[in-house]
Design an enzyme around this catalytic site. Structure first.
Site, PDB file in Angstrom:
ATOM      1  N   SER A 274       0.802  -1.226   0.000  1.00  0.00           N
ATOM      2  CA  SER A 274       0.000   0.000   0.000  1.00  0.00           C
ATOM      3  C   SER A 274       0.836   1.278   0.000  1.00  0.00           C
ATOM      4  CB  SER A 274      -0.943   0.014   1.202  1.00  0.00           C
ATOM      5  OG  SER A 274      -0.213   0.034   2.414  1.00  0.00           O
TER       6      SER A 274
ATOM      7  N   LYS B  11      -6.160   3.840   8.727  1.00  0.00           N
ATOM      8  CA  LYS B  11      -5.222   4.787   8.114  1.00  0.00           C
ATOM      9  C   LYS B  11      -5.761   6.217   8.152  1.00  0.00           C
ATOM     10  CE  LYS B  11      -3.200   1.293   5.039  1.00  0.00           C
ATOM     11  NZ  LYS B  11      -3.013   0.833   3.656  1.00  0.00           N
TER      12      LYS B  11
END
Length: 818
Positions: free
Chosen positions: A681, A724
């Protein structure tokens, strides 16, 4: 020679208990009563003569005059000995039977009385001789039957000529009741006394004959019983010597009874009875019998039909879940749905739920709450570090010390067939040469198969279909896919700040106040100070560290309460927190204060929640190679290589000089180098860092990003978006770039977070570069490309704000060739 007695004087009297003294009888007596001792002293000071008379009631310690028989024996004291304990041992000999008259209590010290001689003399004739001979014959029979009388007594009595003397000596040897002996003593005529004595002895002989007959019958029966017992004991000893002992007959019966009461399945019952027959034939001390006995006990002790009654009250379940946990609405809804369906359908098999989330968010405690809400038994089995299949399925009985697997062991502990069974840390299992425990769990967690789960040790099917299985894990990707397929995955994401605040104030503070012996009045913990504690002393997805910090604060307050009194009250402030907990451990809202070249904010997901991952790069003279540091995992290294390749392959479209990629090496570093990092990611973040460094254009410090990059510049979706975004929000970063395919996940983010942030869904790498770089128009060589990206992102933002996007405009736009 008979002693001359003056019957006109008074003599001391000694009351006797349970004994009658006849004339010519020599007997030892133990005297302890005070009056009796005084009587002996008086006799010893005079002519040693004393009256011995029997009490009518032997239980009386202090007899009165009316408690003493009127006829006694005038006796002579032969010997007197004082013992250390105060009692006196006296040896007396009966002299003459006498009638007691004028019994008085001499000054309260002892009894004293006058006596009248009642002895009568009779002439010896033929009839008297016959009576004496008859007495001797009768006494001889008595001696033969009564072994307590010594044979020498017969020789003694045969040598006595005097009739009165003979009667008294024989009477002293015959065992009779005290009343009968007293009656004999009161008979003064020797002829009458002899006849009466013959009758009494004959009566005793008849009784003894009957006793002997009864004893014979009893002895015969006893001999038979003793014979059987003796032979059985011999058999036991013989078998024991041969190692074939049979001491377990009662145990066999007890086991058989318990097998019938256990209500096992037919197959299990047949197996248990078969093993019981084997056990019956085995020596009890053999090793094999212990193995079989243990096996039968396991079959008996595991619950087969016993179950607890489910509480199907939906409101009660929701109250319990809300009482124990804040938030977690999805999980609570699923539990309530299960109760509702169970209320309508009794055939529903136990669901298999899997709670996936970071540590400290309440996965394990949620399992306990579910059990409490449903009024079920609760058992927990930790799978962390389990690498042996036998932990699940058990060992076969051929192994020494074999036992069932932990599934069966926990069912025995639960004691019912429908408990809540928590399999903790299902993602922490591993495998080695001993097998794969995750594969063994497939049968346990398959609703179509677990109604006939077979443990290697038990060897009979066991029904697990009514068990409510709950598994927990920190990360889903570590759970084998076949196992995931059998479970209903419920994600428990990190707690937001408001959630932590509510949990801290409503749950953790009251809990720690109680555990540390405080009263609620002793401490005041405001919302502001709780938020300060969360931001500056913890950094976690759950609330475990927060609970430890609160516990430490409560301990400090407890110490002050003990010192200052129970009415002491502490208001928690920043200064107090600093004094209790030390300097702050974390800086809240850390971000770069200015835009810099070669530095970008990435978003990372860890097992303890989301975090900001700053990436930096630098150029050094070299040959255009890529250097990676920061303990990056294999996948992350490949993502960095893909990002580097993408930038180099498309540098002709960017304002990047050739010499930057040919004469310089690029060093990419991810700080906190001791911490392992992995995953795809961070791909777009590394691409932005590389592009910024090679073009010398700063990256915006108020932007964070996450997404996987391909060689063609596509941005692929990632996981853990909520964690996140929350990490970016904590760092006061208000712009987040995310993959277009993850736009749907924004619904899971709390409204208060979404309202304070701007989200930029992208599908191409050039969009990422346009948003993240400080001067994107300087980065692209083609000004049309920059303008097109500006318009495209503007349309996207309008669509996000509720205005429909023109899809045809997207199709007609000039594509950017990368």
């Amino acid at each position: 020679m008979k002693k001359t007695i003056n019957f006109n004087k008074r003599f001391p009297l000694l009351p006797l208990r349970d004994v009658v003294v006849f004339p010519h009888m020599v007997i030892p007596l133990f005297v302890g009563r005070e009056k009796s001792i005084h009587a002996l002293d008086a006799a010893m000071k005079d002519d040693r003569l004393i009256i011995l008379a029997t009490q009518t009631d032997a239980q009386l310690s202090v007899p009165r005059k009316e408690d003493i028989y009127e006829v006694g024996t005038l006796s002579e004291i032969l010997q007197l000995l004082k013992l250390p304990d105060g009692t006196i041992k006296v040896l007396v000999e009966g002299v003459s039977r006498a009638y007691i008259r004028d019994l008085t209590d001499s000054d309260g010290n002892y009894f004293e009385a006058g006596v009248t001689d009642i002895e009568r003399a009779v002439e010896s004739d033929t009839e008297m001789s016959a009576i004496k001979r008859s007495l001797l014959e009768t006494f001889e029979k008595y001696i033969k039957l009564n072994k307590k009388v010594p044979p020498e007594a017969l020789t003694t009595v045969k040598s006595i000529d005097d009739s009165s003397h003979l009667a008294d000596v024989v009477a002293s040897h015959v065992a009779m009741r005290i009343e009968l002996k007293q009656n004999l003593l009161e008979v003064g005529n020797p002829r009458d006394r002899l006849e009466k004595l013959i009758g009494l002895i004959n009566g005793e002989i008849e009784v003894m004959y009957i006793e002997k007959k009864i004893q014979g019958k009893v002895r015969k029966q006893m001999e038979k019983t003793q014979k059987e017992y003796y032979l059985n004991e011999q058999m036991k000893v013989i078998k024991k010597e041969l190692g074939q002992g049979d001491e377990g007959a009662d145990e066999i019966e007890e086991l058989k009874k318990s097998i019938e009461e256990a209500k096992m399945s037919e197959e299990a019952r047949g197996k248990a009875l078969k093993e019981l027959k084997r056990l019956e034939k085995m020596p009890p001390l053999s090793a094999e019998s212990a193995v079989v006995r243990t096996y039968i006990e396991w079959l008996r002790d595991v619950p087969w039909h016993k179950k607890t009654k489910d509480n199907r009250d939906i409101d009660h379940a929701m109250d319990v879940l809300n009482e124990d946990h804040y938030g977690l609405e999805e999980v609570k809804e699923r539990i309530v749905e299960f109760i509702a369906v169970r209320h309508l359908s009794k055939k529903l098999r136990g669901p298999i739920l899997c709670f996936v989330g970071p540590p400290g968010v309440g996965k394990t405690s949620l399992g306990r709450s579910v059990a409490r809400a449903l009024s079920k038994k609760f058992v927990r089995m930790s799978l962390g570090g389990v690498r042996d299949e036998a932990e699940i399925r058990g060992h076969r009985r051929t192994y020494v010390g074999a036992l069932p697997g932990r599934i069966i062991q926990m069912m025995k502990k639960a004691g019912s067939v429908n408990p809540v069974f928590l399999l903790d840390e299902v993602d922490k299992m591993s495998m080695d040469f001993r097998g794969d425990p995750s594969s063994a769990l497939l049968e346990v967690l398959d609703p179509e198969q677990n109604n006939a789960f077979v443990d290697h040790y038990m060897e009979v099917p066991y029904d697990l279909s009514e068990v409510l299985f709950i598994t927990t894990a920190n990360v889903q990707h570590r759970i084998p896919l076949p196992l995931q397929d059998r479970m209903e995955i419920i994600e428990l994401s990190s707690y937001t700040e408001p959630e932590k605040l509510n949990i801290g104030i409503k749950f953790l503070v009251p809990k720690q106040v109680e555990e540390n012996g405080l009263a609620p009045e002793n401490i005041e913990y405001s919302d502001e100070m709780m938020l300060y504690t969360i931001r500056h002393y913890t950094r976690e997805a759950g609330v475990r560290s927060l609970e430890r910090v609160i516990a430490k604060v409560c301990r400090k307050v407890a110490r002050e309460v003990v010192k200052n009194g129970k009415d002491y009250r502490r208001v928690i402030t920043e200064d107090i927190l600093h004094s209790y907990l030390g300097p702050t451990k974390y800086k809240y809202g850390v971000k770069e204060q200015k835009n810099e070249v070669g530095l970008a904010n990435g978003l990372a997901w860890t097992e303890v929640g989301g975090d900001i991952l700053q990436m930096e790069a630098s150029l050094i003279k070299g040959k255009g190679s890529l250097i990676l540091t920061g303990k990056l995992g294999e996948v992350m290294q490949e993502s960095a290589q893909a990002a580097f390749t993408y930038i180099k392959a498309n540098q002709n479209f960017f304002n990047i000089k050739d010499e930057s990629t040919k004469k310089f090496d690029l060093h990419l570093h991810v700080p906190e180098g001791a911490i392992p990092k992995d995953g795809p990611s961070a791909g777009i973040t590394m691409a932005v860092v590389i592009a910024s460094l090679l073009s010398n254009i700063p990256v915006r410090c108020d932007v964070a990003m996450t997404g996987e990059i391909t060689l063609r510049g596509k941005v692929l979706p990632i996981g853990g978006l909520k964690e996140k975004v929350l990490a970016a929000h904590r760092a006061q970063i208000r712009h987040v770039i995310l993959p277009k395919d993850n736009e749907k996940d924004l619904e899971k983010i709390p409204e208060y977070v979404r309202s304070q942030m701007s989200f930029h869904p992208v599908s191409k790498m050039e969009e990422v570069l346009f948003i993240s770089l400080e001067s994107p128009e300087r980065f692209f060589k083609d000004t049309e490309t920059a303008k097109m990206l500006s318009d495209r992102l503007k349309v996207s933002q309008e669509a996000k704000n509720g205005e429909p996007a023109d899809s045809e405009k997207w199709d007609k736009e000039k594509p950017v060739h990368m």
